[in-house]
Write a protein that holds these residues in place. Structure first.
Motif, short mmCIF file in Angstrom:
data_model
loop_
_atom_site.label_atom_id
_atom_site.label_comp_id
_atom_site.label_asym_id
_atom_site.label_seq_id
_atom_site.Cartn_x
_atom_site.Cartn_y
_atom_site.Cartn_z
N ARG A 1 0.90 3.96 -2.97
CA ARG A 1 0.11 5.19 -2.70
C ARG A 1 0.91 6.47 -3.50
NH1 ARG A 1 0.79 7.42 3.55
NH2 ARG A 1 2.98 7.25 2.80
N ALA B 1 -3.62 2.69 -8.34
CA ALA B 1 -4.86 2.57 -7.63
C ALA B 1 -4.74 1.53 -6.58
CB ALA B 1 -5.98 2.08 -8.77
N THR C 1 -7.32 4.92 0.03
CA THR C 1 -8.31 4.80 -1.40
C THR C 1 -9.79 4.80 -0.72
OG1 THR C 1 -8.87 3.23 -2.83
CG2 THR C 1 -8.15 2.45 -0.78
N ASP C 2 -10.61 5.09 -1.74
CA ASP C 2 -12.12 5.09 -1.49
C ASP C 2 -12.48 3.68 -1.97
OD1 ASP C 2 -12.00 7.62 -0.77
OD2 ASP C 2 -12.19 8.27 -2.75
N HIS C 3 -11.66 2.81 -2.64
CA HIS C 3 -12.09 1.48 -3.08
C HIS C 3 -12.04 0.42 -1.78
CE1 HIS C 3 -12.37 3.35 -6.90
NE2 HIS C 3 -11.18 3.59 -6.85
N TYR D 1 0.81 -1.21 0.02
CA TYR D 1 -0.09 -0.06 0.18
C TYR D 1 1.01 1.21 0.07
CZ TYR D 1 -3.89 -3.09 1.56
OH TYR D 1 -4.98 -4.00 1.49
#
Length: 328
Positions: free
Chosen positions: A89, A93, A114-116, A85
């Motif tokens: 970053r 994605a 993330t928004d995912h 991650y």
């Protein structure tokens, strides 16, 4: 992904010594390894090494991402996720999936980037995450247990005409479960219950053939074909890891869940919905003894009406991946 996009390149990130070293190449996928760097939870030698070890793991993860020209990093928890991650970053994605009902440290970190974000269980305290269930193999989600049962019994060395209990503590085994059933072989045979006991690597034990006409007691250290084990079984005694709860629910297999007695309690919470629905029962680890097997397990295994009701209730809680906004 490969069916929908034949030119997609999938690389799996793992650590040395894990099951991925065998399973990922066997599946025909590319495997790359980085160091195993747990987050420190106490002031010990690992905590002292962490400020140096973690950035090194991030650099190695970034090198892998660059080498394979990754567009997306998908994490399901575990030691490889935080370095991946951080390496991704701002450059790639990030998709985060939390399999357990208790949010792990890797997910807490990834969810900030993330928004995912997705989750398996409705009771996972991750309100921003989409509830999609657990991504499961098609050999599991498409399993017709009744149709596959005759062949499964034959391949596993089991017999037709006996109720079948699958016993498994996962790939690493479960000592309390193993010992309780190893001490109950004769009682189970005398009751007319056959068993497929998956002990975990290096934890197998010898079992006699038994008297003529008695049901088999089959011991395996590892099961490569869990779909066959599920098809043969009428009931499973197992830990309640997220994958096991999801798979047994998806195939409608009644379960006795024995949560891992250590950790942060996620295994007990994983099983909550299935237990409340009537598809499983929950038993504390310390209660699983040969006496419990004779007193509680055997009557359940010999009660087809109750098992049928539990099967229907478990199937109603199936958490295989659903069509959602995550589809591509």
């Amino acid at each position: 992904m490969q069916e929908r996009h034949p030119d997609v390149r999938i690389t799996c990130l793992g650590t040395a010594g894990g099951l991925e070293e065998r399973l990922v190449p066997a599946a025909g996928l590319d495997l790359r390894l980085i160091p195993r760097v747990p987050f420190p939870r106490r002031p010990d030698l690992a905590a002292v090494r962490f400020p140096v070890a973690f950035p090194r793991a991030v650099r190695q993860a970034r090198a892998v991402l660059d080498d394979v020209a990754a567009d997306v990093v998908v994490g399901f928890g575990g030691f490889v996720c935080p370095p991946a991650y951080v390496a991704a970053r701002g450059r790639r994605a990030i998709v985060v999936h939390e399999g357990n009902s208790v949010v792990g440290m890797a997910t807490k970190l990834g969810a900030r980037m993330t928004d995912h974000v997705a989750r398996t269980f409705a009771n996972t305290p991750l309100p921003q995450a989409e509830l999609i269930g657990m991504p499961l193999r098609r050999v599991i989600t498409r399993l017709d247990r009744a149709a596959a049962r005759p062949d499964a019994l034959r391949q596993l060395g089991l017999a037709d005409g006996f109720p079948t209990v699958l016993v498994t503590g996962g790939s690493l085994g479960a000592q309390q479960i193993n010992e309780a059933f190893a001490g109950s072989v004769d009682a189970l045979r005398d009751a007319g219950v056959q068993v497929l006991h998956v002990t975990g690597a290096g934890k197998g034990f010898a079992v006699s053939d038994g008297a003529e006409g008695q049901p088999p007691y089959v011991v395996q250290e590892y099961a490569d074909r869990m779909d066959l084990a599920y098809a043969a079984a009428d009931l499973v005694v197992t830990r309640s890891g997220a994958n096991m709860v999801s798979e047994t629910s998806a195939v409608g297999l009644p379960a006795v869940f024995v949560p891992l007695p250590i950790g942060n309690g996620e295994q007990r919470r994983n099983a909550e919905a299935v237990v409340e629905a009537g598809g499983a029962v929950l038993v504390d680890n310390a209660q699983v003894t040969p006496e419990w097997v004779r007193r509680e397990l055997v009557p359940l295994a010999l009660d087809p009406q109750r098992l049928q009701a539990m099967s229907a209730a478990a199937a109603g809680q199936g958490t295989a991946t659903r069509t959602s906004g995550w589809s591509t």
